[in-house]
Design an enzyme around this catalytic site. Sequence first.
Site, mmCIF file in Angstrom:
data_model
loop_
_atom_site.group_PDB
_atom_site.id
_atom_site.type_symbol
_atom_site.label_atom_id
_atom_site.label_comp_id
_atom_site.label_asym_id
_atom_site.label_seq_id
_atom_site.Cartn_x
_atom_site.Cartn_y
_atom_site.Cartn_z
ATOM 1 N N PHE A 168 1.007 -1.365 -0.105
ATOM 2 C CA PHE A 168 -0.119 -0.206 0.085
ATOM 3 C C PHE A 168 0.736 1.035 -0.137
ATOM 4 C CE2 PHE A 168 -1.083 0.049 4.887
ATOM 5 C CZ PHE A 168 0.342 0.466 5.086
ATOM 6 N N GLU A 169 0.392 2.427 -0.171
ATOM 7 C CA GLU A 169 0.955 3.688 -0.237
ATOM 8 C C GLU A 169 2.450 3.399 -1.443
ATOM 9 O OE1 GLU A 169 -0.939 5.393 1.272
ATOM 10 O OE2 GLU A 169 -1.287 4.574 2.985
#
Lengths: 602, 602
Positions: B440-441
């Site tokens: 994620f990110e």
Amino acid sequence: MAAYKTPLADIQFLLNDLLDYSGHYSTLPGAEEVNAETINMILEESAKFSENVIHPLSRPADEEGCHFENGEVTLPKGLKEARELYIENGWAAMVAPTEWGGQGIPNSLGTISSEAIAATNPPFAVMTSLPTGVATTIETHASQEQKETYLPKLIDGCWGATMCLTEPQAGTDLGLLKTTATRQEDGTYKIAGSKCFISFGEHDATENIIHLVLARCPDAPEATAGISLFIVPKLLLNTDGSNGNRNAVSCGSIEHKMGLHASPTCVMNFDDATGFLIGDENNGLEYMFTLMNDARIASGISAIGFASASFQGAVAYAHERLQMRSLSGAKNPEGPADPIIVHPGVRQLLLTQKAFIEGCRAFTHDALKLADISKYATDEKERREAYSRLGYLTPILKGFITEVSNECVNAGLQAYGAHGYVRENGMEQLVRDCRVTTMFEGTTQIQSLDLLGRKTVMNQGKSNKCYIAQVQAFCDTNCDTESLKEFISPLADKLTQWQDLTQKNMTATMTDLDEMGAASVDYLMYSGYVVLAYYWAQMAKVANEKLKSGDGNSAFYQAKLQTARFYYQRLLPRTNALAVTMTSGAANLMDMDADSFVISRL
Amino acid sequence: MAAYKTPLADIQFLLNDLLDYSGHYSTLPGAEEVNAETINMILEESAKFSENVIHPLSRPADEEGCHFENGEVTLPKGLKEARELYIENGWAAMVAPTEWGGQGIPNSLGTISSEAIAATNPPFAVMTSLPTGVATTIETHASQEQKETYLPKLIDGCWGATMCLTEPQAGTDLGLLKTTATRQEDGTYKIAGSKCFISFGEHDATENIIHLVLARCPDAPEATAGISLFIVPKLLLNTDGSNGNRNAVSCGSIEHKMGLHASPTCVMNFDDATGFLIGDENNGLEYMFTLMNDARIASGISAIGFASASFQGAVAYAHERLQMRSLSGAKNPEGPADPIIVHPGVRQLLLTQKAFIEGCRAFTHDALKLADISKYATDEKERREAYSRLGYLTPILKGFITEVSNECVNAGLQAYGAHGYVRENGMEQLVRDCRVTTMFEGTTQIQSLDLLGRKTVMNQGKSNKCYIAQVQAFCDTNCDTESLKEFISPLADKLTQWQDLTQKNMTATMTDLDEMGAASVDYLMYSGYVVLAYYWAQMAKVANEKLKSGDGNSAFYQAKLQTARFYYQRLLPRTNALAVTMTSGAANLMDMDADSFVISRL
């Protein structure tokens, strides 16, 4: 869930091109009739069964898990029926001796064909491999009467089986086990105690379950020297051999685990259950190791299976997922973006998987030849030598393969990005299922002590020297082949370094045994990388020859060569780090006061 | 579940001894009043809340998961109430500006104190950090009217919030997003499309939820240049600011995930929902990156939290679990066996965790000073310089820390042996929860392209040079200190090598951009190891000084020094491998035909 195809091409490459399995079987007592045709037939059928029958059950079974109520365990839907089909198809009896109703197929081929089973349904693989292992132990160590009583129904798949070693206070340290066995006048024993982590200790797929139980007689020597092995059936048998009364063994609970949800991990309570001694008292651990050695090799194959399933899922996804353009120019200009297999970072993940999987598979399949010879060879010297060579390789095989397989299943998940985190895609289940492999059948740490302690220091490095000589001979034979220089030259360098590191570690151990434990894990991983380099060099050699001769599928051999190159350029260099860290001494591990690891207040 | 104590000693060591946070705040505009006492008070209170309120909820919430029915999401038991207590205690408003009802505590301190929250209840950390991030984005980029409308209730914790970026076909590649925004006569927009992976997109903990949504206006430029940012509230607001009618945004389903079970990951459907443009059209991605940069640093802190919880669990278990005797003689002769913390292999796992966690924590806390300066400094040059230095470090921080944190949570599980595989012990949940952090990110692969591509090649290596100069200056200052030679000398060597590798990679990229992608992941990891070596050398220096002065808890400083030594001797050498692999060229990744990765038939 990603589709899975048994990697038959790679397995056939190994069995035919690299390892000459037909030749091996033709000289193996009892296996002379197992020819290429039989091998292929077994592999193809195992592939079909795995892909079509048990693979579709895997995800739902993971979600459903096992049910425990009133001491009874119910398996997730479909497993019992799949097992019945497995037996009908004759898989259960495949590797058992013909004299006990088996088909006499060598154990190696059973293990090789089990990769697809582990890849598609790991709990199913656990369930079906247990009776085979227990039958082997009984066949090797039990009395004729016991064999007659238990083997036929273990082999025909009628009964389930377990191995009951671990107790809450005795895991790695079996010397601490407390379960007692009290001799009765009739020659039987009363078994009392509690075992944990018993796979398929209780379930509804078979009427009877044969437990192999380690326990201690009252007057036995301390620690591991005083452990005996017992057969404890769930149902006692009537004189005609049919299932009789319930024995005093019961399942107290099942564990809630990270993965392998369809494999019930049971606490088993023995409340003066009737047990039957195998062999002699106090020899139990030795008998159990028959099963354990096979289990360690099989755990390598399972881990390869998980990694392979993850690899195939990741490759399929990398072809279909469109994100970003290739940095070197659009490769799919008519689409909205390029498939992510164009990106070097994604390829690095996939090739890491491919290089580890195929390298480990070659290593394991070759080790299985040794296992065959150590079991079936009639020449005692040959048998012993194979046993010793296999014993040396087993901790490397088990430790290294399970470690890198965990890296592989995580790489596959990573290739999926956040979609890999979603259960429906099946990638995360492989990570969860695989995670136990570096712990069961002896942790990586224990394997490393076995390798550097028992198998190296304690035999004055003889086994290591013998193995290095084998690889050196390969290098010597091939060092003048121009097309192999990129492999042979670094391999030879690594051999020299390995020799040197082995000597250094042996010397360091002489002054302080903790030096051994401080080096051992890195030494095991280092050894694994060199062993795999040996197999990649051998595979590159065969691939080169095939490409030159124009024989067979050139794309396959080209990919082999490229993967060998990837292995040598991207994975083998990790030994540069391990060589440094393993010789950095015990002080950086042992100096810290145990109470200083966590200090929460200044 | 293992007990968890917020590592206050280490955090205070960093803030006081190493990084002089009081001094930092005393010159930071708006933070002048945040003194050592305030810092400690906030850390102590956050510790209490984490340990006592949310930690006990974590395991049950993981087991229960989120419930989805008829478009409504119900969180697991206790989370809503814990959130209310969090708000009552003033945590929600802590880092917000005082003019909007916040307490004006610098963001750095909020992030530092959030480690304990992430360590004890990761989904809770996600839930409570989202409104803070969204408020910052609105405060930085939205109109005064929008600020007045949304900030007070985001800041006082009344409303939930989300960031809606991803779509099924647009993850890493946001240029592919299809959600449309159609201008209305009243100045609002109709938002239509479907977003996925929306954390806390729907839940029952707040009445209203403020979505920040990326969408494309009909006449917008293609790809990322045509993306705008909108506020889309779940409930439209009445003219008096109270919650009004339901907007046309709804949750279509929630994902079943590997971990973070208490954090609902939603598919959000926008069916001509009313949206309010933030700033100018087509600038959306730039606005969103305000939040994304903070989120990347926060994801580092979260990952450290997971690793730290795992470390504490593993250390506690290593003290209490008795198995085998120490190879160098019994350490607990009166007990049945020694605690496993005597075994070098177990210590290697624990020290790997400790060295990574404490090194990464130092790195992140220092980066947070730059984040403060880049936001609050009044001197434009100073602000810009901090922004640029932080921008350079962010992909290393996010990529490296999440990767090694995953290694740490797995090491913690390994230290437990098979008991780590059992859910009740909590170690496997940390593995599952942590697993998403490398995706994620922005995945590690994307971070690595940001580092080597945007932040190095595209600025002619200036940021790298600037950072190396900073570390070189540290080396120059300390190279004559005898007690630091074991750190400064290898650090200086690594700096030279890093410089050389950076140059090599920049040169290779000039001829072929795929060379960049082929080197970037290894380059990122290499950079991370060197950055951590810099922090370990700094920490060793402080620890040495403290030990000399006899100031404070000498056991703590002794352990710091020993951990620094472990880092340099056991972890930093991994750069030896990375230096080789990253310069092995793109060919070993790119040569293979995409169709040759899997060939299932010969």
